[in-house]
Scaffold this motif. Structure first.
Motif, PDB file in Angstrom:
ATOM      1  N   VAL A   1      42.518  41.016  43.231  1.00 17.72           N
ATOM      2  CA  VAL A   1      42.116  40.076  44.109  1.00 17.72           C
ATOM      3  C   VAL A   1      43.207  39.419  44.672  1.00 17.72           C
ATOM      4  O   VAL A   1      43.168  38.595  45.615  1.00 17.72           O
ATOM      5  CB  VAL A   1      41.046  39.036  43.539  1.00 17.72           C
ATOM      6  CG1 VAL A   1      39.750  39.573  43.213  1.00 17.72           C
ATOM      7  CG2 VAL A   1      41.710  38.119  42.234  1.00 17.72           C
TER       8      VAL A   1
ATOM      9  N   LEU B   1      43.911  39.007  48.776  1.00 15.23           N
ATOM     10  CA  LEU B   1      42.714  38.387  49.453  1.00 15.23           C
ATOM     11  C   LEU B   1      43.241  37.123  50.199  1.00 15.23           C
ATOM     12  O   LEU B   1      43.753  36.472  49.442  1.00 15.23           O
ATOM     13  CB  LEU B   1      41.428  37.993  48.578  1.00 15.23           C
ATOM     14  CG  LEU B   1      40.748  39.326  48.148  1.00 15.23           C
ATOM     15  CD1 LEU B   1      39.476  38.854  47.310  1.00 15.23           C
ATOM     16  CD2 LEU B   1      40.251  40.182  49.328  1.00 15.23           C
TER      17      LEU B   1
ATOM     18  N   LEU C   1      42.515  32.849  49.218  1.00 11.74           N
ATOM     19  CA  LEU C   1      42.143  32.976  47.637  1.00 11.74           C
ATOM     20  C   LEU C   1      42.644  31.560  47.098  1.00 11.74           C
ATOM     21  O   LEU C   1      43.966  31.459  47.190  1.00 11.74           O
ATOM     22  CB  LEU C   1      42.820  34.259  46.878  1.00 11.74           C
ATOM     23  CG  LEU C   1      42.640  34.176  45.530  1.00 11.74           C
ATOM     24  CD1 LEU C   1      41.198  34.529  45.148  1.00 11.74           C
ATOM     25  CD2 LEU C   1      43.141  35.245  44.740  1.00 11.74           C
TER      26      LEU C   1
ATOM     27  N   ARG D   1      25.460  39.621  44.346  1.00 13.47           N
ATOM     28  CA  ARG D   1      26.145  39.874  45.577  1.00 13.47           C
ATOM     29  C   ARG D   1      25.251  39.020  46.833  1.00 13.47           C
ATOM     30  O   ARG D   1      25.980  38.422  47.767  1.00 13.47           O
ATOM     31  CB  ARG D   1      26.215  41.425  46.088  1.00 13.47           C
ATOM     32  CG  ARG D   1      27.002  41.520  47.338  1.00 13.47           C
ATOM     33  CD  ARG D   1      27.086  43.001  47.719  1.00 13.47           C
ATOM     34  NE  ARG D   1      28.334  43.663  46.938  1.00 13.47           N
ATOM     35  CZ  ARG D   1      28.393  44.530  46.003  1.00 13.47           C
ATOM     36  NH1 ARG D   1      27.101  44.866  45.509  1.00 13.47           N
ATOM     37  NH2 ARG D   1      29.730  44.824  45.538  1.00 13.47           N
TER      38      ARG D   1
ATOM     39  N   LYS E   1      26.519  35.993  49.692  1.00 14.13           N
ATOM     40  CA  LYS E   1      26.941  36.533  50.767  1.00 14.13           C
ATOM     41  C   LYS E   1      27.421  35.735  51.845  1.00 14.13           C
ATOM     42  O   LYS E   1      28.182  36.139  52.708  1.00 14.13           O
ATOM     43  CB  LYS E   1      25.901  37.570  51.119  1.00 14.13           C
ATOM     44  CG  LYS E   1      24.645  36.984  51.706  1.00 14.13           C
ATOM     45  CD  LYS E   1      23.803  38.149  52.009  1.00 14.13           C
ATOM     46  CE  LYS E   1      22.254  37.621  52.473  1.00 14.13           C
ATOM     47  NZ  LYS E   1      22.282  36.982  53.629  1.00 14.13           N
TER      48      LYS E   1
ATOM     49  N   SER F   1      34.543  32.246  52.627  1.00 21.47           N
ATOM     50  CA  SER F   1      35.521  33.334  52.603  1.00 21.47           C
ATOM     51  C   SER F   1      36.593  32.743  51.818  1.00 21.47           C
ATOM     52  O   SER F   1      37.015  31.767  51.801  1.00 21.47           O
ATOM     53  CB  SER F   1      36.083  33.597  53.841  1.00 21.47           C
ATOM     54  OG  SER F   1      36.995  34.640  53.536  1.00 21.47           O
ATOM     55  N   PRO F   2      37.210  33.584  50.594  1.00 20.13           N
ATOM     56  CA  PRO F   2      36.933  34.919  50.409  1.00 20.13           C
ATOM     57  C   PRO F   2      36.027  35.417  49.299  1.00 20.13           C
ATOM     58  O   PRO F   2      36.071  36.393  48.676  1.00 20.13           O
ATOM     59  CB  PRO F   2      38.145  35.440  49.850  1.00 20.13           C
ATOM     60  CG  PRO F   2      38.839  34.249  49.123  1.00 20.13           C
ATOM     61  CD  PRO F   2      38.227  33.043  49.924  1.00 20.13           C
TER      62      PRO F   2
ATOM     63  N   PRO G   1      32.585  36.299  48.961  1.00 14.18           N
ATOM     64  CA  PRO G   1      32.051  37.651  48.930  1.00 14.18           C
ATOM     65  C   PRO G   1      32.978  38.758  48.664  1.00 14.18           C
ATOM     66  O   PRO G   1      32.570  39.777  48.208  1.00 14.18           O
ATOM     67  CB  PRO G   1      31.594  37.675  50.468  1.00 14.18           C
ATOM     68  CG  PRO G   1      31.362  36.437  50.797  1.00 14.18           C
ATOM     69  CD  PRO G   1      32.315  35.692  50.386  1.00 14.18           C
ATOM     70  N   SER G   2      34.263  38.553  49.181  1.00 15.17           N
ATOM     71  CA  SER G   2      35.356  39.531  48.876  1.00 15.17           C
ATOM     72  C   SER G   2      35.611  39.580  47.601  1.00 15.17           C
ATOM     73  O   SER G   2      35.789  40.679  46.850  1.00 15.17           O
ATOM     74  CB  SER G   2      36.316  39.524  49.990  1.00 15.17           C
ATOM     75  OG  SER G   2      36.337  39.470  51.229  1.00 15.17           O
ATOM     76  N   ILE G   3      35.739  38.655  46.706  1.00 15.80           N
ATOM     77  CA  ILE G   3      35.922  38.493  45.594  1.00 15.80           C
ATOM     78  C   ILE G   3      34.701  39.239  44.574  1.00 15.80           C
ATOM     79  O   ILE G   3      35.258  39.962  43.711  1.00 15.80           O
ATOM     80  CB  ILE G   3      36.251  37.154  45.099  1.00 15.80           C
ATOM     81  CG1 ILE G   3      37.601  36.565  45.602  1.00 15.80           C
ATOM     82  CG2 ILE G   3      36.215  36.906  43.484  1.00 15.80           C
ATOM     83  CD1 ILE G   3      37.358  34.857  45.114  1.00 15.80           C
TER      84      ILE G   3
ATOM     85  N   ASP H   1      32.766  41.470  45.558  1.00 17.15           N
ATOM     86  CA  ASP H   1      32.971  42.954  46.031  1.00 17.15           C
ATOM     87  C   ASP H   1      34.143  43.648  45.076  1.00 17.15           C
ATOM     88  O   ASP H   1      34.147  44.844  44.634  1.00 17.15           O
ATOM     89  CB  ASP H   1      33.598  43.201  47.451  1.00 17.15           C
ATOM     90  CG  ASP H   1      32.125  43.086  48.363  1.00 17.15           C
ATOM     91  OD1 ASP H   1      31.102  43.042  47.852  1.00 17.15           O
ATOM     92  OD2 ASP H   1      32.419  42.799  49.545  1.00 17.15           O
ATOM     93  N   ARG H   2      35.109  42.677  44.743  1.00 11.81           N
ATOM     94  CA  ARG H   2      36.318  43.369  43.871  1.00 11.81           C
ATOM     95  C   ARG H   2      35.980  43.369  42.223  1.00 11.81           C
ATOM     96  O   ARG H   2      36.752  43.902  41.380  1.00 11.81           O
ATOM     97  CB  ARG H   2      37.414  42.620  44.033  1.00 11.81           C
ATOM     98  CG  ARG H   2      37.935  42.660  45.387  1.00 11.81           C
ATOM     99  CD  ARG H   2      38.614  43.970  45.973  1.00 11.81           C
ATOM    100  NE  ARG H   2      39.196  43.820  47.494  1.00 11.81           N
ATOM    101  CZ  ARG H   2      40.346  43.470  47.731  1.00 11.81           C
ATOM    102  NH1 ARG H   2      41.302  42.848  46.818  1.00 11.81           N
ATOM    103  NH2 ARG H   2      40.654  43.369  48.919  1.00 11.81           N
TER     104      ARG H   2
END
Length: 439
Positions: free
Chosen positions: A193, A196, A199, A255, A259, A263-264, A266-268, A270-271
Protein backbone atom coordinates in the motif's frame (compact mmCIF):
# COMPACT_ATOMS: atom_id res chain seq x y z
CA UNK A 1 12.56 -22.78 46.29
CA UNK A 2 10.33 -20.49 48.33
CA UNK A 3 7.56 -20.41 45.71
CA UNK A 4 6.53 -22.48 42.68
CA UNK A 5 4.34 -20.82 40.06
CA UNK A 6 2.35 -22.41 37.23
CA UNK A 7 1.23 -19.88 34.62
CA UNK A 8 -1.65 -21.04 32.45
CA UNK A 9 -1.55 -19.41 29.02
CA UNK A 10 1.39 -18.41 26.85
CA UNK A 11 -0.03 -15.22 25.37
CA UNK A 12 0.95 -11.64 26.18
CA UNK A 13 -0.35 -11.87 29.76
CA UNK A 14 1.24 -15.23 30.52
CA UNK A 15 4.64 -14.43 29.03
CA UNK A 16 4.73 -11.02 30.75
CA UNK A 17 3.89 -12.67 34.06
CA UNK A 18 6.65 -15.24 33.54
CA UNK A 19 9.24 -12.55 32.82
CA UNK A 20 8.20 -10.55 35.86
CA UNK A 21 7.93 -13.39 38.38
CA UNK A 22 11.23 -14.96 37.32
CA UNK A 23 12.94 -11.85 38.66
CA UNK A 24 11.97 -12.89 42.18
CA UNK A 25 14.65 -14.82 44.10
CA UNK A 26 13.85 -18.42 44.91
CA UNK A 27 10.81 -18.56 42.65
CA UNK A 28 10.34 -21.31 40.05
CA UNK A 29 8.09 -20.37 37.13
CA UNK A 30 6.62 -22.72 34.53
CA UNK A 31 4.32 -21.75 31.64
CA UNK A 32 1.66 -24.06 30.21
CA UNK A 33 0.19 -23.20 26.80
CA UNK A 34 -2.68 -25.04 25.13
CA UNK A 35 -1.35 -24.63 21.57
CA UNK A 36 1.14 -27.19 20.30
CA UNK A 37 3.69 -24.51 19.47
CA UNK A 38 4.28 -20.78 19.80
CA UNK A 39 3.32 -19.69 16.30
CA UNK A 40 3.68 -16.15 15.02
CA UNK A 41 -0.05 -15.53 14.84
CA UNK A 42 -2.32 -12.58 15.43
CA UNK A 43 -2.99 -9.18 13.96
CA UNK A 44 -2.05 -5.66 14.90
CA UNK A 45 -1.70 -4.76 18.55
CA UNK A 46 -1.22 -1.47 20.36
CA UNK A 47 0.94 -0.65 23.36
CA UNK A 48 0.20 2.54 25.27
CA UNK A 49 2.77 4.49 27.30
CA UNK A 50 1.84 2.59 30.46
CA UNK A 51 2.53 -0.79 28.85
CA UNK A 52 5.73 0.34 27.15
CA UNK A 53 7.12 1.80 30.36
CA UNK A 54 6.38 -1.40 32.23
CA UNK A 55 7.96 -3.59 29.55
CA UNK A 56 11.07 -1.42 29.76
CA UNK A 57 11.20 -2.09 33.52
CA UNK A 58 11.00 -5.81 32.72
CA UNK A 59 13.88 -5.59 30.27
CA UNK A 60 11.79 -6.18 27.12
CA UNK A 61 13.37 -3.33 25.22
CA UNK A 62 12.87 -4.57 21.65
CA UNK A 63 9.33 -3.13 21.73
CA UNK A 64 10.79 0.35 22.20
CA UNK A 65 12.47 0.28 18.78
CA UNK A 66 11.05 1.73 15.57
CA UNK A 67 11.69 -1.56 13.83
CA UNK A 68 9.08 -3.29 16.01
CA UNK A 69 6.64 -0.49 16.89
CA UNK A 70 5.24 2.29 14.69
CA UNK A 71 4.73 5.66 16.38
CA UNK A 72 2.85 8.51 14.72
CA UNK A 73 5.34 11.01 13.26
CA UNK A 74 3.19 13.88 14.63
CA UNK A 75 3.41 12.48 18.16
CA UNK A 76 -0.37 12.19 18.51
CA UNK A 77 -1.64 8.85 19.88
CA UNK A 78 -4.88 8.87 17.85
CA UNK A 79 -6.93 11.14 15.63
CA UNK A 80 -10.58 10.52 14.71
CA UNK A 81 -11.74 11.76 11.33
CA UNK A 82 -15.05 11.93 9.47
CA UNK A 83 -15.53 8.92 7.24
CA UNK A 84 -16.56 10.96 4.17
CA UNK A 85 -14.95 14.38 4.50
CA UNK A 86 -11.80 13.63 6.45
CA UNK A 87 -12.65 16.40 8.92
CA UNK A 88 -11.01 16.00 12.34
CA UNK A 89 -13.69 15.05 14.88
CA UNK A 90 -11.61 14.28 17.97
CA UNK A 91 -7.94 13.95 18.98
CA UNK A 92 -6.16 12.13 21.80
CA UNK A 93 -2.97 13.70 23.12
CA UNK A 94 0.07 12.69 25.14
CA UNK A 95 0.12 14.46 28.50
CA UNK A 96 3.33 13.27 30.14
CA UNK A 97 5.30 11.16 27.68
CA UNK A 98 8.65 12.95 27.25
CA UNK A 99 10.43 9.86 25.89
CA UNK A 100 9.36 9.20 22.30
CA UNK A 101 9.99 5.47 22.79
CA UNK A 102 7.07 5.41 25.22
CA UNK A 103 4.58 6.96 22.79
CA UNK A 104 1.68 4.76 21.70
CA UNK A 105 3.13 2.11 19.39
CA UNK A 106 1.45 -0.21 16.89
CA UNK A 107 3.05 -3.54 16.09
CA UNK A 108 2.32 -7.05 14.91
CA UNK A 109 1.30 -9.28 17.79
CA UNK A 110 3.92 -11.79 16.68
CA UNK A 111 6.64 -9.15 17.12
CA UNK A 112 5.56 -8.53 20.71
CA UNK A 113 5.35 -12.25 21.38
CA UNK A 114 8.82 -12.75 19.89
CA UNK A 115 10.26 -9.98 22.10
CA UNK A 116 8.73 -11.60 25.19
CA UNK A 117 9.84 -15.13 24.29
CA UNK A 118 13.37 -13.87 23.67
CA UNK A 119 13.78 -13.15 27.39
CA UNK A 120 12.56 -16.57 28.60
CA UNK A 121 14.39 -19.93 28.66
CA UNK A 122 12.70 -22.52 26.44
CA UNK A 123 12.76 -25.20 29.14
CA UNK A 124 10.06 -23.43 31.18
CA UNK A 125 7.62 -23.29 28.23
CA UNK A 126 5.31 -26.30 27.93
CA UNK A 127 2.98 -26.58 24.93
CA UNK A 128 -0.03 -28.79 24.15
CA UNK A 129 -1.50 -28.47 27.65
CA UNK A 130 -5.26 -27.91 27.59
CA UNK A 131 -6.66 -27.20 31.04
CA UNK A 132 -9.79 -28.97 32.23
CA UNK A 133 -9.94 -27.77 35.85
CA UNK A 134 -8.04 -26.01 38.64
CA UNK A 135 -8.49 -26.69 42.36
CA UNK A 136 -6.90 -25.04 45.39
CA UNK A 137 -6.40 -25.77 49.08
CA UNK A 138 -3.93 -24.94 51.86
CA UNK A 139 -1.33 -27.27 50.37
CA UNK A 140 -1.30 -25.76 46.88
CA UNK A 141 -3.18 -25.39 43.60
CA UNK A 142 -3.53 -28.26 41.15
CA UNK A 143 -4.06 -27.85 37.42
CA UNK A 144 -5.65 -30.82 35.68
CA UNK A 145 -5.11 -31.13 31.93
CA UNK A 146 -7.37 -32.81 29.39
CA UNK A 147 -4.83 -35.54 28.70
CA UNK A 148 -5.10 -36.73 32.31
CA UNK A 149 -1.84 -35.21 33.53
CA UNK A 150 -1.65 -32.56 36.24
CA UNK A 151 0.71 -30.15 37.95
CA UNK A 152 0.63 -28.73 41.48
CA UNK A 153 2.19 -25.39 42.44
CA UNK A 154 2.15 -22.93 45.30
CA UNK A 155 0.54 -20.37 43.01
CA UNK A 156 -1.41 -20.70 39.75
CA UNK A 157 -1.70 -17.66 37.49
CA UNK A 158 -4.64 -17.77 35.09
CA UNK A 159 -3.54 -15.96 31.94
CA UNK A 160 -5.71 -17.97 29.57
CA UNK A 161 -7.82 -15.28 27.97
CA UNK A 162 -11.48 -14.36 27.64
CA UNK A 163 -12.67 -17.96 27.83
CA UNK A 164 -10.40 -18.79 30.76
CA UNK A 165 -10.62 -22.33 32.14
CA UNK A 166 -8.88 -21.15 35.30
CA UNK A 167 -11.59 -18.54 35.88
CA UNK A 168 -14.31 -21.06 35.04
CA UNK A 169 -13.02 -23.34 37.79
CA UNK A 170 -13.95 -20.72 40.40
CA UNK A 171 -16.59 -18.56 38.70
CA UNK A 172 -19.10 -20.71 36.86
CA UNK A 173 -21.42 -18.15 35.29
CA UNK A 174 -19.28 -15.37 33.88
CA UNK A 175 -21.40 -14.34 30.92
CA UNK A 176 -19.83 -12.85 27.81
CA UNK A 177 -22.05 -10.64 25.67
CA UNK A 178 -21.57 -9.30 22.16
CA UNK A 179 -21.54 -5.60 21.33
CA UNK A 180 -23.32 -6.34 18.07
CA UNK A 181 -20.23 -5.40 16.05
CA UNK A 182 -18.35 -7.53 13.56
CA UNK A 183 -14.62 -6.81 13.65
CA UNK A 184 -12.19 -7.64 10.85
CA UNK A 185 -8.39 -7.71 11.10
CA UNK A 186 -5.46 -8.34 8.83
CA UNK A 187 -1.76 -7.62 8.46
CA UNK A 188 0.38 -7.65 5.33
CA UNK A 189 3.60 -6.14 3.93
CA UNK A 190 3.61 -2.33 3.90
CA UNK A 191 4.94 -2.37 0.34
CA UNK A 192 1.47 -3.41 -0.88
CA UNK A 193 0.00 0.00 0.00
CA UNK A 194 3.05 2.27 0.20
CA UNK A 195 2.35 3.91 -3.19
CA UNK A 196 -1.25 4.95 -2.41
CA UNK A 197 -1.70 8.76 -2.48
CA UNK A 198 -2.87 10.16 0.84
CA UNK A 199 -1.96 7.09 2.88
CA UNK A 200 -1.97 8.09 6.56
CA UNK A 201 1.33 7.85 8.40
CA UNK A 202 -0.26 9.04 11.65
CA UNK A 203 -2.66 6.87 13.62
CA UNK A 204 -6.14 7.76 12.38
CA UNK A 205 -9.58 6.26 12.91
CA UNK A 206 -12.08 7.03 10.17
CA UNK A 207 -15.49 6.94 11.81
CA UNK A 208 -19.08 6.78 10.58
CA UNK A 209 -22.22 6.52 12.73
CA UNK A 210 -22.22 2.72 12.37
CA UNK A 211 -18.70 1.72 11.27
CA UNK A 212 -15.02 2.58 11.58
CA UNK A 213 -11.78 1.86 9.74
CA UNK A 214 -8.25 1.96 11.14
CA UNK A 215 -5.19 1.32 8.99
CA UNK A 216 -1.70 1.72 10.37
CA UNK A 217 1.93 0.93 9.77
CA UNK A 218 3.29 -1.78 12.04
CA UNK A 219 6.95 -1.38 12.86
CA UNK A 220 9.18 -0.79 9.88
CA UNK A 221 7.77 -3.09 7.22
CA UNK A 222 4.18 -4.21 7.98
CA UNK A 223 0.72 -2.69 7.63
CA UNK A 224 -2.35 -3.56 9.65
CA UNK A 225 -6.07 -3.01 9.18
CA UNK A 226 -8.81 -3.27 11.77
CA UNK A 227 -12.34 -2.29 10.83
CA UNK A 228 -15.78 -2.82 12.26
CA UNK A 229 -19.45 -2.29 11.52
CA UNK A 230 -22.63 -2.84 13.47
CA UNK A 231 -24.61 -6.03 12.87
CA UNK A 232 -28.25 -6.59 13.74
CA UNK A 233 -28.05 -9.69 15.92
CA UNK A 234 -31.82 -10.08 15.70
CA UNK A 235 -31.58 -10.62 11.96
CA UNK A 236 -31.01 -14.37 11.60
CA UNK A 237 -30.35 -13.88 7.89
CA UNK A 238 -27.33 -11.69 8.62
CA UNK A 239 -24.07 -13.35 7.65
CA UNK A 240 -22.34 -11.95 10.74
CA UNK A 241 -25.03 -12.27 13.43
CA UNK A 242 -23.19 -15.18 15.09
CA UNK A 243 -20.60 -15.05 17.87
CA UNK A 244 -17.72 -16.55 15.92
CA UNK A 245 -14.15 -15.80 17.02
CA UNK A 246 -11.24 -15.70 14.57
CA UNK A 247 -13.22 -16.90 11.56
CA UNK A 248 -11.85 -16.64 8.02
CA UNK A 249 -13.28 -13.74 6.02
CA UNK A 250 -13.06 -12.43 2.47
CA UNK A 251 -12.29 -8.93 1.28
CA UNK A 252 -15.80 -8.77 -0.22
CA UNK A 253 -17.18 -9.04 3.33
CA UNK A 254 -16.01 -5.49 4.00
CA UNK A 255 -15.59 -3.88 0.57
CA UNK A 256 -19.16 -2.64 0.17
CA UNK A 257 -19.43 -1.30 3.73
CA UNK A 258 -16.43 0.99 3.27
CA UNK A 259 -16.75 1.85 -0.44
CA UNK A 260 -17.78 5.45 0.34
CA UNK A 261 -15.15 6.06 3.01
CA UNK A 262 -12.51 8.74 2.59
CA UNK A 263 -9.71 8.01 0.11
CA UNK A 264 -7.54 5.93 0.11
CA UNK A 265 -9.54 3.53 2.33
CA UNK A 266 -11.34 1.76 -0.56
CA UNK A 267 -7.98 1.36 -2.28
CA UNK A 268 -6.38 -0.07 0.87
CA UNK A 269 -9.16 -2.64 1.04
CA UNK A 270 -8.56 -3.57 -2.59
CA UNK A 271 -4.90 -4.28 -1.73
CA UNK A 272 -5.65 -6.66 1.18
CA UNK A 273 -4.34 -10.10 0.19
CA UNK A 274 -7.11 -12.68 0.07
CA UNK A 275 -6.81 -15.29 2.78
CA UNK A 276 -5.36 -12.89 5.36
CA UNK A 277 -8.58 -11.34 6.68
CA UNK A 278 -10.11 -12.72 9.92
CA UNK A 279 -13.43 -11.93 11.60
CA UNK A 280 -14.12 -11.56 15.32
CA UNK A 281 -17.14 -10.92 17.50
CA UNK A 282 -16.60 -8.13 20.01
CA UNK A 283 -17.49 -9.69 23.37
CA UNK A 284 -17.10 -8.41 26.92
CA UNK A 285 -18.13 -9.45 30.42
CA UNK A 286 -19.13 -7.68 33.58
CA UNK A 287 -16.53 -6.88 36.24
CA UNK A 288 -15.63 -9.87 38.42
CA UNK A 289 -16.29 -9.72 42.16
CA UNK A 290 -12.81 -11.14 42.74
CA UNK A 291 -9.66 -11.99 40.80
CA UNK A 292 -7.94 -14.25 43.34
CA UNK A 293 -9.04 -17.50 44.96
CA UNK A 294 -8.05 -19.60 47.98
CA UNK A 295 -4.74 -17.80 48.53
CA UNK A 296 -3.44 -19.85 45.62
CA UNK A 297 -4.86 -18.59 42.31
CA UNK A 298 -4.74 -15.21 40.55
CA UNK A 299 -6.18 -14.07 37.22
CA UNK A 300 -4.36 -11.65 34.90
CA UNK A 301 -5.16 -10.08 31.54
CA UNK A 302 -8.38 -10.96 29.72
CA UNK A 303 -9.06 -13.79 32.15
CA UNK A 304 -9.51 -11.15 34.87
CA UNK A 305 -11.20 -8.42 32.84
CA UNK A 306 -13.00 -9.29 29.61
CA UNK A 307 -13.20 -5.75 28.27
CA UNK A 308 -13.64 -6.60 24.60
CA UNK A 309 -10.43 -5.00 23.35
CA UNK A 310 -11.68 -1.46 23.98
CA UNK A 311 -9.19 1.41 23.66
CA UNK A 312 -6.62 -1.03 22.15
CA UNK A 313 -5.62 -1.45 25.79
CA UNK A 314 -5.58 -5.22 26.26
CA UNK A 315 -1.84 -5.79 25.93
CA UNK A 316 -0.88 -2.87 28.16
CA UNK A 317 -3.41 -3.87 30.83
CA UNK A 318 -2.09 -7.44 30.84
CA UNK A 319 1.50 -6.26 31.18
CA UNK A 320 0.60 -3.98 34.08
CA UNK A 321 -1.36 -6.78 35.79
CA UNK A 322 1.71 -8.99 35.62
CA UNK A 323 4.02 -6.32 36.95
CA UNK A 324 1.78 -5.50 39.91
CA UNK A 325 1.53 -9.21 40.76
CA UNK A 326 5.34 -9.26 40.79
CA UNK A 327 5.52 -6.16 43.01
CA UNK A 328 3.02 -7.69 45.42
CA UNK A 329 4.91 -10.96 45.77
CA UNK A 330 8.24 -9.12 46.02
CA UNK A 331 6.92 -7.11 48.95
CA UNK A 332 5.86 -10.25 50.82
CA UNK A 333 9.13 -12.04 50.05
CA UNK A 334 11.12 -9.10 51.40
CA UNK A 335 9.04 -9.29 54.55
CA UNK A 336 10.20 -12.87 54.94
CA UNK A 337 13.82 -11.73 55.18
CA UNK A 338 16.38 -14.41 54.30
CA UNK A 339 14.05 -17.34 55.00
CA UNK A 340 14.42 -20.23 52.55
CA UNK A 341 11.14 -21.84 53.60
CA UNK A 342 8.20 -21.96 51.23
CA UNK A 343 5.73 -19.12 51.55
CA UNK A 344 2.63 -20.11 53.47
CA UNK A 345 -0.80 -19.88 51.89
CA UNK A 346 -1.55 -16.99 54.22
CA UNK A 347 1.44 -14.99 53.02
CA UNK A 348 0.67 -15.73 49.39
CA UNK A 349 -2.87 -14.56 50.07
CA UNK A 350 -1.53 -11.27 51.42
CA UNK A 351 0.34 -10.71 48.17
CA UNK A 352 -2.72 -11.56 46.11
CA UNK A 353 -4.81 -9.14 48.16
CA UNK A 354 -2.31 -6.37 47.40
CA UNK A 355 -2.41 -7.25 43.71
CA UNK A 356 -6.19 -7.28 43.53
CA UNK A 357 -6.61 -4.11 45.61
CA UNK A 358 -4.27 -2.30 43.21
CA UNK A 359 -5.56 -3.49 39.87
CA UNK A 360 -9.25 -4.31 40.20
CA UNK A 361 -10.57 -0.76 40.83
CA UNK A 362 -8.76 0.52 37.73
CA UNK A 363 -10.19 -2.24 35.57
CA UNK A 364 -13.65 -1.77 37.01
CA UNK A 365 -13.49 1.74 35.60
CA UNK A 366 -12.44 0.35 32.22
CA UNK A 367 -15.36 -2.08 32.20
CA UNK A 368 -17.78 0.62 33.35
CA UNK A 369 -16.72 2.76 30.38
CA UNK A 370 -17.05 -0.20 28.01
CA UNK A 371 -20.55 -1.14 29.11
CA UNK A 372 -21.69 2.47 29.24
CA UNK A 373 -20.58 2.88 25.63
CA UNK A 374 -22.39 -0.30 24.64
CA UNK A 375 -25.61 0.87 26.28
CA UNK A 376 -25.35 4.15 24.42
CA UNK A 377 -24.85 2.35 21.12
CA UNK A 378 -27.77 0.01 21.80
CA UNK A 379 -30.01 2.98 22.58
CA UNK A 380 -29.02 4.72 19.33
CA UNK A 381 -29.63 1.58 17.30
CA UNK A 382 -33.04 1.07 18.92
CA UNK A 383 -34.06 4.68 18.30
CA UNK A 384 -33.05 4.42 14.65
CA UNK A 385 -35.04 1.20 14.36
CA UNK A 386 -38.13 2.79 15.92
CA UNK A 387 -37.94 6.11 14.07
CA UNK A 388 -36.67 4.77 10.77
CA UNK A 389 -34.29 7.73 10.59
CA UNK A 390 -30.48 7.35 10.79
CA UNK A 391 -28.38 9.47 13.13
CA UNK A 392 -27.88 12.95 11.69
CA UNK A 393 -24.43 14.07 10.69
CA UNK A 394 -24.50 16.95 13.17
CA UNK A 395 -25.46 14.62 16.02
CA UNK A 396 -22.73 12.19 14.99
CA UNK A 397 -20.10 14.93 14.90
CA UNK A 398 -21.18 16.24 18.30
CA UNK A 399 -21.02 12.75 19.79
CA UNK A 400 -17.46 12.14 18.56
CA UNK A 401 -16.32 15.58 19.71
CA UNK A 402 -17.54 14.77 23.24
CA UNK A 403 -15.32 11.70 23.61
CA UNK A 404 -13.53 11.58 26.94
CA UNK A 405 -9.75 11.91 27.20
CA UNK A 406 -8.27 8.39 27.72
CA UNK A 407 -5.14 9.70 29.47
CA UNK A 408 -6.37 8.06 32.71
CA UNK A 409 -5.92 4.74 30.91
CA UNK A 410 -3.02 5.24 28.49
CA UNK A 411 -0.73 6.88 31.03
CA UNK A 412 -1.87 5.05 34.15
CA UNK A 413 0.98 4.54 36.63
CA UNK A 414 0.43 0.98 37.87
CA UNK A 415 3.52 0.97 40.07
CA UNK A 416 2.61 4.31 41.62
CA UNK A 417 -0.88 3.00 42.35
CA UNK A 418 0.61 -0.13 43.94
CA UNK A 419 2.69 1.96 46.35
CA UNK A 420 -0.37 4.03 47.28
CA UNK A 421 -2.33 0.88 48.09
CA UNK A 422 0.56 -0.69 49.99
CA UNK A 423 1.27 2.45 52.02
CA UNK A 424 -2.40 2.86 52.83
CA UNK A 425 -2.60 -0.76 53.94
CA UNK A 426 0.53 -0.42 56.06
CA UNK A 427 -0.81 2.77 57.68
CA UNK A 428 -4.12 1.08 58.47
CA UNK A 429 -2.37 -1.87 60.10
CA UNK A 430 -0.16 0.45 62.14
CA UNK A 431 -3.23 2.37 63.29
CA UNK A 432 -5.01 -0.81 64.30
CA UNK A 433 -2.00 -1.96 66.33
CA UNK A 434 -1.70 1.42 68.06
CA UNK A 435 -5.41 1.45 68.90
CA UNK A 436 -5.41 -1.95 70.55
CA UNK A 437 -5.71 -1.73 74.35
CA UNK A 438 -2.82 -3.05 76.40
CA UNK A 439 -3.60 -6.28 78.24
Amino acid sequence: MVLTVAIIGGGIAGLSAAIALRQLPGVDVQVYERAKEFKELGALIGLAPNGLRTLEKLGVEDVLTDEVGWRSPNGVPMCFKHFKTGDVLSVDYNHNVPDRRHQFARMHRASLQKALLKTLPSNILHTGNKVSKVTANDDGATVQFEDGSSVTADLVVGADGIKSKVRESFIKNHKLSSSGDAIFRTTFPYDLVADLPGLEQNSTHYQSPTAWFFGTRLGSDQFGVTCSFHVDENDSSSKFADTTWNAPATVDDIRNVFKDFYSPIPSIIDRIPEGTLRRYTNVAGEALAQWTFGNRVALVGDAAHTHGGAYAAGASLAVDDSYVLYLSLRTILRGEGQSQESLSATRIGEALSLYEATRRPHLERVLKEVHSGRKGQAARVEKIREDGVPESDSSFRKRLASRGDPVWLNEHDAEGQFHKVFNSSASSKAGETKARPKL
